[in-house]
Design an enzyme around this catalytic site. Structure first.
Site, PDB file in Angstrom:
ATOM      1  N   PHE A  43      -0.186  -7.305  -0.039  1.00 32.18           N
ATOM      2  CA  PHE A  43       1.015  -6.490   0.124  1.00 32.18           C
ATOM      3  C   PHE A  43       1.044  -5.764   1.465  1.00 32.18           C
ATOM      4  O   PHE A  43       2.001  -5.057   1.771  1.00 32.18           O
ATOM      5  CB  PHE A  43       1.107  -5.460  -1.008  1.00 32.18           C
ATOM      6  CG  PHE A  43       0.998  -6.074  -2.376  1.00 32.18           C
ATOM      7  CD1 PHE A  43       2.044  -6.813  -2.901  1.00 32.18           C
ATOM      8  CD2 PHE A  43      -0.160  -5.946  -3.119  1.00 32.18           C
ATOM      9  CE1 PHE A  43       1.943  -7.404  -4.155  1.00 32.18           C
ATOM     10  CE2 PHE A  43      -0.275  -6.520  -4.376  1.00 32.18           C
ATOM     11  CZ  PHE A  43       0.780  -7.250  -4.893  1.00 32.18           C
TER      12      PHE A  43
ATOM     13  N   GLY B  37      -4.600  -3.224   6.432  1.00 30.99           N
ATOM     14  CA  GLY B  37      -4.594  -2.059   7.299  1.00 30.99           C
ATOM     15  C   GLY B  37      -5.885  -1.267   7.150  1.00 30.99           C
ATOM     16  O   GLY B  37      -6.888  -1.754   6.617  1.00 30.99           O
ATOM     17  N   ASP B  38      -5.845  -0.006   7.601  1.00 31.52           N
ATOM     18  CA  ASP B  38      -7.053   0.825   7.564  1.00 31.52           C
ATOM     19  C   ASP B  38      -7.435   1.241   6.150  1.00 31.52           C
ATOM     20  O   ASP B  38      -8.606   1.511   5.876  1.00 31.52           O
ATOM     21  CB  ASP B  38      -6.847   2.074   8.427  1.00 31.52           C
ATOM     22  CG  ASP B  38      -6.664   1.734   9.897  1.00 31.52           C
ATOM     23  OD1 ASP B  38      -7.461   0.928  10.414  1.00 31.52           O
ATOM     24  OD2 ASP B  38      -5.720   2.261  10.519  1.00 31.52           O
ATOM     25  N   GLY B  39      -6.467   1.300   5.233  1.00 34.79           N
ATOM     26  CA  GLY B  39      -6.743   1.811   3.898  1.00 34.79           C
ATOM     27  C   GLY B  39      -7.739   0.975   3.122  1.00 34.79           C
ATOM     28  O   GLY B  39      -8.559   1.516   2.360  1.00 34.79           O
TER      29      GLY B  39
ATOM     30  N   GLU C 249     -11.530   1.967   1.352  1.00 36.38           N
ATOM     31  CA  GLU C 249     -12.004   1.683  -0.006  1.00 36.38           C
ATOM     32  C   GLU C 249     -13.377   1.016   0.021  1.00 36.38           C
ATOM     33  O   GLU C 249     -14.266   1.348  -0.768  1.00 36.38           O
ATOM     34  CB  GLU C 249     -11.013   0.786  -0.735  1.00 36.38           C
ATOM     35  CG  GLU C 249      -9.709   1.444  -1.126  1.00 36.38           C
ATOM     36  CD  GLU C 249      -8.859   0.530  -2.000  1.00 36.38           C
ATOM     37  OE1 GLU C 249      -9.425  -0.388  -2.643  1.00 36.38           O
ATOM     38  OE2 GLU C 249      -7.637   0.723  -2.054  1.00 36.38           O
TER      39      GLU C 249
ATOM     40  N   ARG D 108       7.783   1.793   4.301  1.00 39.39           N
ATOM     41  CA  ARG D 108       6.687   0.852   4.473  1.00 39.39           C
ATOM     42  C   ARG D 108       7.178  -0.566   4.738  1.00 39.39           C
ATOM     43  O   ARG D 108       6.513  -1.364   5.415  1.00 39.39           O
ATOM     44  CB  ARG D 108       5.772   0.885   3.248  1.00 39.39           C
ATOM     45  CG  ARG D 108       4.560  -0.003   3.350  1.00 39.39           C
ATOM     46  CD  ARG D 108       3.587   0.258   2.224  1.00 39.39           C
ATOM     47  NE  ARG D 108       2.872   1.509   2.431  1.00 39.39           N
ATOM     48  CZ  ARG D 108       1.762   1.624   3.160  1.00 39.39           C
ATOM     49  NH1 ARG D 108       1.248   0.557   3.748  1.00 39.39           N
ATOM     50  NH2 ARG D 108       1.157   2.776   3.300  1.00 39.39           N
TER      51      ARG D 108
ATOM     52  N   GLU E  17      -4.817   8.442   4.021  1.00 39.27           N
ATOM     53  CA  GLU E  17      -4.585   8.590   2.587  1.00 39.27           C
ATOM     54  C   GLU E  17      -4.511  10.070   2.234  1.00 39.27           C
ATOM     55  O   GLU E  17      -5.362  10.860   2.646  1.00 39.27           O
ATOM     56  CB  GLU E  17      -5.714   7.921   1.789  1.00 39.27           C
ATOM     57  CG  GLU E  17      -5.918   6.455   2.130  1.00 39.27           C
ATOM     58  CD  GLU E  17      -4.735   5.594   1.753  1.00 39.27           C
ATOM     59  OE1 GLU E  17      -4.093   5.882   0.721  1.00 39.27           O
ATOM     60  OE2 GLU E  17      -4.431   4.632   2.504  1.00 39.27           O
TER      61      GLU E  17
END
EC number: 2.7.1.91
Length: 617
Positions: free
Chosen positions: A153, A209-211, A215, A314, A587
């Site tokens: 996504f 992406g960076d997210g 995690e 987004r 985040e």
């Protein structure tokens, strides 16, 4: 014995004459140097000014050797996969296939083709070539084994498409062994890495992406064996809307600033080259006492407001931040708060004059006087479970060469670009004699999650995990020895600033976004957190100029009196405004006081080689 001195960039390593495919094509003189393959056409007519006669190794993903399916053809072939920049700056895939035909027998020609392919792969991977010894495929280690985690996504929903069209073909060309898993929900990657048998992998690479990398790192540090787990090399291939770390990797590799697919191709090329460096991680303790680890930034004020409020845009991809910035400027807020930090004992690398760091005397005088594994879920889909139709090039011929299985994806690699159109020539096929058992495609297919005793993997040529971190054991990551408990007084030696702020930003790498060079002098392993703040009183126009200048890393040269900077080892942020937004690595986290400290070289980042020329021809 001391290692041999590095070779000069122009030192010839190999030189020889080769034909082309098809056989009736021109003949070339090839010269391999540590940085490029030089190509000069010999026949039918030498070129006074060679066109396309230089293939930079920074643009090469890999190579393979081939043979003709015609029993009467005694020649051997080697093919180079390249991604040169076009006239408009973007990269496009191209291949160059050369015919080794100087000997009478196929075995001799195959040895010559192998010698060139091996030498080129050694240069790409940063492996030394024997001074007077024979160059054979045995010099190459086994293919690195990577676990790719893809957020389908990410990047306006284009991440999976970009992965299939660009990432998988390139890493297959480079001979990397991998499994791929699509994440399906928030924190899925965190759960996955907590149950991995990490001895099976040479690295974990996120395609998002960076997210997603946030995690992964926090999942590694959640493991009971976190001290060993966090040493696992991690990498990032940018397919999200926020690609700050990829921007820093791109700069570290010496490439010009890039966005979108160009940034993805640059980072993929660097990943194919192998190599990495230690990565500082920031331990962040929140108001509730919970702790997380950051590789990127902690933000409060304008930056975090834009990041979170632009979430509703987004679908626009990275353009969401541009729109969010415009809206944030229209409703500019100030926040009262207190920032305390422990100054770095070692000064950061001195920036150029264009990057001068302002330090207000009135602010510096505020310093006090010194005195267990999870089960394999059926929803964990790996590449072996999913159909992966690799993209076919726009121009192909029926006789397009096929890569060797060592360079294949599950035994079937991407077709080579067919710019030769050799309808009258026998097609090329893999050479079974070049396939050894350790390089078997079946040996590369590993289960993403396994049970049982871990095995020590053989060397892969990728960077070993960081081993020079000596920190006392503590569940959930190393202890924060520089930080007293939140709410208690700070020890002597800390600097405290209090007032009204437009933003406060703590950043570890150089980039805040793929095109925002916030800390031009920062390094992945400098042991510092770089603190920026903008006090109230700045106009909207001046704030906009700051962010526009940040695209070039020249925001410090503007002489903005409200902009401040400090290099620190730890900091505490205490919002004194009842409402606001705090983010860690983009985040949102709970609002309230927080504190953080740098843990130098705690992780390992796959960056590719450093020191490449910044400007490409």
């Amino acid at each position: 014995m001391a290692p041999p001195p590095p070779l000069a960039a122009s030192t010839p390593l190999l030189h020889g004459e080769f034909g082309s495919y098809p056989a009736r094509g021109p003949r070339f003189a090839l010269t391999l140097t540590p940085q490029a393959l030089h190509i000069q056409r010999l026949r039918p007519k030498p070129e006074a000014r060679p066109r396309g006669g230089l293939v930079l190794l920074t643009e090469v993903s890999g190579c393979c050797t081939l043979r003709s399916r015609s029993p009467s053809d005694s020649a051997a072939y080697f093919c180079i996969y390249t991604y040169p920049r076009g006239r408009r700056g973007g990269r496009r895939r191209a291949t160059r296939t050369f015919r080794a035909d100087g000997a009478a027998t196929y075995e001799e020609n195959r040895t010559e083709a192998q010698r060139w392919a091996t030498a080129l792969m050694c240069l790409l991977r940063g492996l030394p070539l024997p001074g007077d010894g024979e160059i054979t495929p045995e010099l190459l280690p086994r293919p690195p084994r990577l676990l790719l985690l893809v957020n389908p996504f990410g990047g306006r929903g284009l991440a999976w498409q970009w992965c299939k069209n660009h990432v998988l073909p390139m890493i297959s060309e480079a001979g990397l062994s991998f499994n791929l898993i699509q994440t399906e929900r928030q924190n899925h990657a965190r759960e996955l890495v907590q149950g991995l048998n990490l001895s099976e992998w040479d690295g974990i690479v996120t395609v998002s992406g960076d997210g997603l990398l946030h995690e992964v790192l926090n999942g590694l540090l959640d493991r009971p064996d976190w001290e060993e787990a966090v040493k696992t090399p991690v990498g990032i291939l940018p397919c999200g809307s926020g690609n700050a770390l990829a921007g820093a990797v791109n700069q570290h590799g010496g490439f010009e600033p890039a966005l979108g697919v160009d940034l993805l191709l640059n980072c993929s090329l660097l990943l194919c080259r192998g190599g990495g460096c230690p990565l500082d991680l920031l331990s962040v303790t929140l108001a509730s006492g919970s702790r997380c680890f950051s590789f990127l930034s902690v933000a409060w004020g304008f930056v975090s407001d834009v990041d979170i409020q632009s979430e509703r845009f987004r679908a626009l991809g990275s353009a969401r931040f541009t729109l969010g910035t415009v809206l944030g400027l229209a409703t500019l807020h100030t926040y009262r708060g207190r920032l305390s930090y422990l100054p770095a004992t070692v000064e950061p690398v001195s920036p150029t004059s264009a990057h001068g760091l302002p330090r207000a005397k009135s602010e510096l005088t505020l310093a006090p006087a010194p005195a267990p594994p999870v089960a394999h879920s059926p929803l964990h889909r790996s590449v072996s479970d999913l159909p992966l139709p690799l993209p076919q090039p726009a121009l192909t011929s029926p006789g397009s060469p096929e890569p060797l299985p060592i360079l294949s994806l599950n035994g079937g690699g991407p077709e080579l670009a067919g710019d030769w159109g050799g309808a009258g020539d026998a097609p090329l096929s893999p050479d079974p004699l070049l396939l050894s058992p350790p390089h078997s495609p079946k040996a590369a297919l590993l289960s993403p999650i396994t049970e049982g005793a871990p095995e020590v993997p053989a060397s892969s040529g990728f960077p070993p995990p960081t081993t020079d971190v000596s920190i006392a054991a503590s569940p959930g990551g190393p202890p924060d020895h520089l930080l007293p408990p939140l709410g208690t007084p700070l020890p002597p030696g800390w600097v405290t600033l209090e007032g009204d702020f437009v933003l406060i930003l703590a950043i570890s790498p150089s980039h805040l976004g793929a095109d925002l060079l916030a800390a031009p002098h920062a390094r992945f392993d400098d042991g510092l957190v770089h603190l920026f703040w903008v006090r109230s009183g700045i106009s909207r126009a001046a704030l906009l100029r700051l962010f526009l200048a940040m695209e070039r890393g020249s925001h410090f040269s503007l002489g903005c009196p409200q902009l401040g900077y400090a290099a620190a080892r730890a900091f505490r942020l205490e919002p004194l405004t009842p409402r606001g937004v705090l983010t860690v690595d983009g985040e949102q986290v709970e609002y309230g006081p927080l504190q953080a400290q740098v843990h130098p070289s705690l992780g390992t980042l796959l960056t590719g080689p450093a020191g490449c020329p910044r400007r490409e021809p």
